[in-house]
Design a protein around this motif. Structure first.
Motif, mmCIF file in Angstrom:
data_model
loop_
_atom_site.group_PDB
_atom_site.id
_atom_site.type_symbol
_atom_site.label_atom_id
_atom_site.label_comp_id
_atom_site.label_asym_id
_atom_site.label_seq_id
_atom_site.Cartn_x
_atom_site.Cartn_y
_atom_site.Cartn_z
ATOM 1 N N TYR A 285 0.751 -1.298 -0.084
ATOM 2 C CA TYR A 285 0.178 0.147 -0.030
ATOM 3 C C TYR A 285 0.749 1.304 -0.009
ATOM 4 C CZ TYR A 285 -3.747 -2.992 1.783
ATOM 5 O OH TYR A 285 -5.005 -3.852 1.580
ATOM 6 N N VAL A 286 0.212 2.180 -0.469
ATOM 7 C CA VAL A 286 0.923 3.620 -0.425
ATOM 8 C C VAL A 286 -0.031 4.580 0.180
ATOM 9 C CG1 VAL A 286 1.972 5.718 -1.792
ATOM 10 C CG2 VAL A 286 2.342 3.346 -2.514
ATOM 11 N N ILE A 287 0.513 5.242 1.346
ATOM 12 C CA ILE A 287 -0.051 6.229 2.098
ATOM 13 C C ILE A 287 0.583 7.362 1.857
ATOM 14 C CG2 ILE A 287 -1.002 6.997 4.297
ATOM 15 C CD1 ILE A 287 -0.844 4.181 5.293
ATOM 16 N N GLU A 288 0.263 8.164 1.120
ATOM 17 C CA GLU A 288 0.916 9.771 0.880
ATOM 18 C C GLU A 288 0.824 10.703 2.133
ATOM 19 O OE1 GLU A 288 0.322 12.130 -2.742
ATOM 20 O OE2 GLU A 288 -1.135 10.370 -3.191
ATOM 21 N N ASP A 289 2.049 11.057 2.990
ATOM 22 C CA ASP A 289 1.738 11.963 4.028
ATOM 23 C C ASP A 289 1.986 13.358 3.488
ATOM 24 O OD1 ASP A 289 2.207 13.676 6.067
ATOM 25 O OD2 ASP A 289 3.593 12.212 7.253
ATOM 26 N N ALA A 290 0.766 13.878 2.889
ATOM 27 C CA ALA A 290 0.836 15.314 2.585
ATOM 28 C C ALA A 290 0.426 16.343 3.668
ATOM 29 C CB ALA A 290 -0.358 15.173 1.366
ATOM 30 N N ALA A 291 0.916 16.314 4.665
ATOM 31 C CA ALA A 291 0.640 17.115 5.979
ATOM 32 C C ALA A 291 1.276 18.432 5.559
ATOM 33 C CB ALA A 291 1.172 16.687 7.190
ATOM 34 N N GLU A 292 2.470 18.393 4.602
ATOM 35 C CA GLU A 292 3.058 19.866 4.348
ATOM 36 C C GLU A 292 2.992 20.173 2.943
ATOM 37 O OE1 GLU A 292 6.980 19.026 5.497
ATOM 38 O OE2 GLU A 292 6.703 18.401 7.585
ATOM 39 N N ALA A 293 1.932 19.798 2.243
ATOM 40 C CA ALA A 293 2.004 19.831 1.036
ATOM 41 C C ALA A 293 0.656 19.888 0.072
ATOM 42 C CB ALA A 293 2.856 18.856 0.264
ATOM 43 N N HIS A 294 -0.351 20.438 0.657
ATOM 44 C CA HIS A 294 -1.746 20.556 0.208
ATOM 45 C C HIS A 294 -1.327 21.369 -0.993
ATOM 46 C CE1 HIS A 294 -1.458 20.783 4.664
ATOM 47 N NE2 HIS A 294 -2.969 20.710 4.790
ATOM 48 N N GLY A 295 -1.955 20.776 -2.327
ATOM 49 C CA GLY A 295 -2.038 21.744 -3.496
ATOM 50 C C GLY A 295 -0.779 21.629 -4.184
ATOM 51 N N ALA A 296 0.027 20.972 -3.722
ATOM 52 C CA ALA A 296 1.574 20.794 -4.508
ATOM 53 C C ALA A 296 0.906 19.823 -5.722
ATOM 54 C CB ALA A 296 2.812 20.265 -3.594
ATOM 55 N N GLY B 20 1.874 17.450 -12.856
ATOM 56 C CA GLY B 20 0.344 17.880 -12.927
ATOM 57 C C GLY B 20 -1.013 17.327 -12.169
ATOM 58 N N LYS B 21 -0.529 16.128 -11.412
ATOM 59 C CA LYS B 21 -1.570 15.377 -10.406
ATOM 60 C C LYS B 21 -1.314 16.181 -9.081
ATOM 61 C CE LYS B 21 -0.905 11.308 -12.744
ATOM 62 N NZ LYS B 21 0.159 10.492 -12.825
ATOM 63 N N MET B 22 -2.413 16.198 -8.514
ATOM 64 C CA MET B 22 -2.466 16.856 -7.102
ATOM 65 C C MET B 22 -1.902 15.810 -6.057
ATOM 66 S SD MET B 22 -3.900 19.820 -6.984
ATOM 67 C CE MET B 22 -4.641 20.286 -5.705
ATOM 68 N N VAL B 23 -0.945 16.255 -5.094
ATOM 69 C CA VAL B 23 -0.502 15.627 -4.149
ATOM 70 C C VAL B 23 -1.656 15.273 -3.544
ATOM 71 C CG1 VAL B 23 0.503 16.142 -1.986
ATOM 72 C CG2 VAL B 23 1.908 16.380 -3.980
ATOM 73 N N GLY B 24 -1.472 13.809 -2.732
ATOM 74 C CA GLY B 24 -2.663 13.159 -2.244
ATOM 75 C C GLY B 24 -3.926 12.573 -3.151
ATOM 76 N N SER B 25 -3.528 12.474 -4.363
ATOM 77 C CA SER B 25 -4.370 11.744 -5.424
ATOM 78 C C SER B 25 -3.804 10.581 -5.926
ATOM 79 C CB SER B 25 -4.921 12.761 -6.306
ATOM 80 O OG SER B 25 -3.792 12.997 -7.294
ATOM 81 N N MET B 26 -2.638 10.387 -5.431
ATOM 82 C CA MET B 26 -2.072 9.126 -6.169
ATOM 83 C C MET B 26 -1.871 7.740 -5.298
ATOM 84 S SD MET B 26 0.764 11.953 -7.878
ATOM 85 C CE MET B 26 1.008 12.806 -6.355
ATOM 86 N N GLY B 27 -1.881 7.927 -3.977
ATOM 87 C CA GLY B 27 -1.496 6.675 -3.267
ATOM 88 C C GLY B 27 -2.986 6.059 -2.948
ATOM 89 N N ASP B 28 -2.918 4.857 -2.027
ATOM 90 C CA ASP B 28 -4.169 4.276 -1.744
ATOM 91 C C ASP B 28 -5.077 5.194 -0.636
ATOM 92 O OD1 ASP B 28 -4.096 1.340 -2.867
ATOM 93 O OD2 ASP B 28 -2.013 1.911 -1.966
#
Ligand SMILES: *Cc1c(COP(=O)(O)O)cnc(C)c1O
Length: 365
Positions: free
Chosen positions: A148-159, A163-171
């Motif tokens: 599984y991939v869990i993105e820890d995007a705590a520091e990167a809203h909107g990055a 071209g893909k939003m951070v937080g939209s790529m992992g499970d």
């Protein structure tokens, strides 16, 4: 003092909070919670959002929802905020650390496979200081190995990554809305997923795993990780101007870059050609040929009324994770020794940035 970061709260926040308080719905049920979850998920291009008390418990919920626990191993970078590893530890699983890439400062995908064992269940890439990880490579490794991939995007809203939003790529992706994050609700967090089963499980776990059909009936042990309608009211107002916030962050970074680009001994923050960095923290490396070391620079800036932060201390050297103390992660250790976060708040004025730069330049002459 010019702070490293401060929340930017406006009239809209006040208006929504007032409305929320007047309605009486100040606990975890209410329209603001639903609206904030839906709109934040949509902003990131994801199906489901589950708000929770903070970013750390969002990570914990994510891991438990995936069935990760004792005997399992989860791979994460050593150079991150301690919460990433702590959430893994809460489940009984073991965090397995990976060194950083020298250029993006993120987990080095080429070092992940050597850390995998038969117990490895997941990878948590952290988009450090607002710069996305090299997700294609990480997803490829995860797919090839059934992780599984869990993105820890705590520091990167909107990055953005290619071209893909951070937080939209992992499970699953986890966000924090702590006071210094890109958008804030005071304390708060969110878990995003496209998987309906994960969504249902995480939602159940957030609320003591109480059965949806039988009140006060619990098939397994859950948590109280709920978020409040008052926090969501602030979050919704913040979300309505997230584009503006990111624009300011990027504009400030550009100004810093233009003023610092010719300074010898400084390495400016990364922005790979496939990335859109949100510069949560505008950070530089104080290289060995800079006239003073990082901590001396920080002291001298503090004397001028400028606050800074050193980079995170890699988790493998911390007493709380002393079992890792003999392992070396040279890239992360070097970044941690040289890295400094300069004032990065949305409320910074042009003069503030010029002031910070003058402070840095004064160490040279
Ligand atoms: C802030 C942060 C968290 C935790 O968020 P909280 O809301 O403070 O619990 C997790 N991971 C990273 C990388 C963070 O920066």
């Amino acid at each position: 003092m010019i702070p490293v970061a401060e929340p930017w709260i406006g009239e809209k926040e006040l208006q929504y909070v007032t409305d929320c308080v007047k309605s009486g719905w100040i606990s975890s049920l209410g329209d603001y919670v639903i609206a904030f979850e839906e709109r934040f998920a949509r902003y990131c291009g994801m199906e489901y959002g589950i708000s929770c008390a903070n970013g750390t418990v969002a990570l914990h919920l994510a891991l438990v929802a995936l069935g990760i626990g004792g005997g399992d191993e989860v791979i994460c970078p050593t150079l991150t905020f301690i919460a990433t590893a702590n959430a893994i530890s809460y489940t009984g699983a073991k965090p397995v650390f990976v060194d950083s890439e020298p250029y993006t400062w993120n987990i080095d995908p080429e070092r992940i496979e050597e850390k995998m064992t038969k117990n490895t269940k997941a990878i948590i890439p952290v988009h450090l200081y607002g710069h996305p990880c090299d997700m294609d490579r990480i997803l490829e490794i995860a797919r090839a190995n059934g992780l599984y991939v869990i993105e820890d995007a705590a520091e990167a809203h909107g990055a953005k990554y290619k071209g893909k939003m951070v937080g939209s790529m992992g499970d699953i992706a986890c966000f924090s809305f702590y006071g210094n994050k890109i958008i804030t609700t005071g304390e708060g967090g969110m878990l995003l997923t496209n998987d309906e089963d994960i969504f249902e499980r995480a939602k159940l776990l957030r609320d003591h795993a109480m059965s949806t059909t039988k009140r006060y009936w619990h098939e397994f042990i859950g948590f109280n990780y709920r978020f409040t309608n008052v926090q969501a009211a602030i979050g919704l107002a913040q979300l309505e101007r997230i584009d503006e916030i990111i624009k300011i962050k990027r504009k400030n970074a550009k100004l810093y870059n233009s003023l610092l680009k010719d300074v010898e001994g400084l390495t400016l923050p990364p922005e790979m050609d496939w990335a859109e960095n949100v510069f949560w923290m505008y950070s530089v490396l104080i290289e060995d040929d800079f006239p003073v070391v990082r901590d001396e620079l920080a002291d001298s800036l503090r004397e001028r009324g400028i606050d800074t932060r050193p980079f995170f201390c890699p988790i493998h050297v911390q007493p709380a994770y002393s079992e890792y103390n003999s392992e070396r992660f040279p890239v992360a250790e070097e970044l941690a020794r040289k890295g400094i976060n300069l004032p990065s708040g949305t409320t910074l004025m042009r003069e503030d940035i010029q002031n910070v730069v003058s402070g840095i330049l004064s160490c040279i002459s």
